[in-house]
Motif scaffolding. Structure first.
Motif, PDB file in Angstrom:
ATOM      1  N   SER A  73       0.824  -1.207   0.000  1.00 44.76           N
ATOM      2  CA  SER A  73       0.000   0.000   0.000  1.00 44.76           C
ATOM      3  C   SER A  73       0.860   1.258   0.000  1.00 44.76           C
ATOM      4  CB  SER A  73      -0.921  -0.011   1.225  1.00 44.76           C
ATOM      5  OG  SER A  73      -1.734   1.145   1.255  1.00 44.76           O
ATOM      6  N   HIS A 102       0.565   4.190  -2.775  1.00 46.97           N
ATOM      7  CA  HIS A 102      -0.028   5.493  -2.444  1.00 46.97           C
ATOM      8  C   HIS A 102       0.977   6.557  -2.039  1.00 46.97           C
ATOM      9  CE1 HIS A 102      -4.010   3.749  -2.720  1.00 46.97           C
ATOM     10  NE2 HIS A 102      -3.694   2.816  -1.842  1.00 46.97           N
ATOM     11  N   CYS A 103       2.181   6.150  -1.652  1.00 42.88           N
ATOM     12  CA  CYS A 103       3.195   7.109  -1.178  1.00 42.88           C
ATOM     13  C   CYS A 103       4.522   6.858  -1.876  1.00 42.88           C
ATOM     14  CB  CYS A 103       3.386   6.997   0.328  1.00 42.88           C
ATOM     15  SG  CYS A 103       1.905   7.145   1.322  1.00 42.88           S
ATOM     16  N   GLY A 134      -0.825  10.586   0.402  1.00 49.79           N
ATOM     17  CA  GLY A 134      -1.243   9.198   0.328  1.00 49.79           C
ATOM     18  C   GLY A 134      -1.296   8.442   1.633  1.00 49.79           C
ATOM     19  N   ALA A 158      -4.708   6.940   2.682  1.00 54.93           N
ATOM     20  CA  ALA A 158      -5.087   5.716   1.966  1.00 54.93           C
ATOM     21  C   ALA A 158      -4.375   4.502   2.547  1.00 54.93           C
ATOM     22  CB  ALA A 158      -4.765   5.864   0.482  1.00 54.93           C
ATOM     23  N   VAL A 159      -3.117   4.668   2.940  1.00 55.71           N
ATOM     24  CA  VAL A 159      -2.383   3.548   3.531  1.00 55.71           C
ATOM     25  C   VAL A 159      -2.994   3.164   4.876  1.00 55.71           C
ATOM     26  CG1 VAL A 159      -0.142   2.731   4.351  1.00 55.71           C
ATOM     27  CG2 VAL A 159      -0.263   4.230   2.354  1.00 55.71           C
ATOM     28  N   ASP A 218      -6.024   1.122   4.163  1.00 56.50           N
ATOM     29  CA  ASP A 218      -5.650  -0.241   3.781  1.00 56.50           C
ATOM     30  C   ASP A 218      -5.210  -1.046   5.001  1.00 56.50           C
ATOM     31  OD1 ASP A 218      -6.207  -0.001   1.094  1.00 56.50           O
ATOM     32  OD2 ASP A 218      -4.134   0.461   0.506  1.00 56.50           O
TER      33      ASP A 218
END
Length: 340
Positions: free
Chosen positions: A66, A70-71, A78, A81-82, A85
């Motif tokens: 993840s 995202h990062c 991001g 988002a992590v 997840d």
């Protein structure tokens, strides 16, 4: 050449997680490549990856997937988002505390970038192998202290070998070490209904290692004890409370009652990461209940009348009072010592 039990059960390769698909064993050795967090969640929930330490490591590597998605290095966004997840990964199987523990530990490096998250996750794989070796050494001694001067007939439940960990194993790792030392006459393997982790996976690992064994239906274990076929029971754990109550694969509670009745040592082998001291006792453990079709059918063939409902808890709780000893990498803990 390394022994089978020393070979890693999962690894990071070309920006993906590679592991054996445990759903295919014992008849097919199929590698599974997990490229996304969705892949990891599906693998954990469908038991393609299973075993408390192993799903924890898969979850940690899932955080790395993840983070890279995202990062990417050099960007600052991001992270939200992590974190989302990570919550999905930790919730994939709620009973095993190792999963949430490992996900949180990997997530703790997110501010340093995805490379740091991956480094933490891969460090955990190396740590798990070392921890298992320490734990097995303590557990071998715990068994020999209670069953001295004879070759042993051991009984185990579910799968606690290298398939369930980074390598070596916990309870099954102990059995393999005892066998290497010439201390095992035979291992009785509970088939472990409804998904047959004992019959499919533990028997496969024992056969690979050349250890004499027989598979028995779960309900035959008590009869085997009554006939003198069992000297010691060895199992793993998915969560251990502050006072030493143990959540493990469904059927463990029945085993410990039978072992207590027959005066047979019952030893739990599990790493420190399986302890959840935020929970006082077993009543606080969330027990995962799985789909009815695992019980009402097998290999997609219906085995009950159509429409039959099922009670299908994945785990049960064994009270500390019935456990002879709990062994971790730190040594042997007796039930009376767990609260302290």
């Amino acid at each position: 050449m390394s022994k089978p039990s020393d070979q890693p059960s999962l690894r990071w390769e070309d920006n993906a997680i590679v592991t054996l698909d445990q759903r295919a064993l014992p008849h097919e050795r199929r590698l599974l490549r997990l490229d996304t967090v969705d892949d990891v969640v599906t693998a954990i929930t469908t038991l393609a990856v299973r075993g408390a330490p192993s799903i924890g490591l898969a979850g940690a590597l899932g955080v790395a997937l993840s983070a890279y998605a995202h990062c990417p290095p050099g960007t600052g966004g991001g992270q939200q988002a992590v974190h989302a997840d990570a919550r999905r990964l930790a919730a994939a199987r709620p009973t095993a505390v190792n999963l949430a523990w490992a996900v949180d530990r990997a997530l703790g490096r997110l501010a340093d970038g995805p490379d740091a998250v991956l480094a933490e996750a891969t460090a955990m794989i190396d740590e798990d192998r070392a921890v298992n070796r320490q734990m097995v050494a303590h557990a071998v001694q715990a068994v020999l202290d209670r069953c001295p001067q004879r070759s042993l007939r051991l009984l185990t439940h579910c799968n606690t070998g290298r398939l369930a960990t980074a390598a070596v194993g916990t309870a099954l790792g102990t059995i393999l070490a005892l066998a290497d030392a010439g201390k095992v006459t035979e291992v009785l393997v509970d088939e472990t209904r409804p998904l047959l982790q004992g019959a499919r996976l533990t028997a496969w690992e024992l056969a690979e290692a050349g250890v004499p064994h027989r598979v028995c239906v779960d309900s035959a274990a008590a009869a085997a004890m009554s006939q003198g076929l069992v000297d010691c029971v060895l199992v793993g754990a998915d969560r251990i409370t502050a006072r030493g109550d143990v959540a493990n694969k469904i059927g463990t509670y029945a085993l410990v009652i039978a072992a207590a009745h027959h005066g047979i040592p019952f030893i739990v082998v599990a790493p420190e990461s399986s302890w959840d001291r935020s929970l006082v006792d077993g009543r606080d453990i969330v027990i995962e209940e799985r789909a009815a079709d695992e019980v009402t059918s097998y290999a997609e063939i219906l085995t009950t009348p159509r429409g039959t409902r099922a009670y299908n808890p994945a785990f049960d709780v064994t009270p500390a009072s019935l456990i002879t000893a709990i062994v971790s990498e730190h040594g042997v803990h007796h039930a009376s010592e767990a609260r302290a």
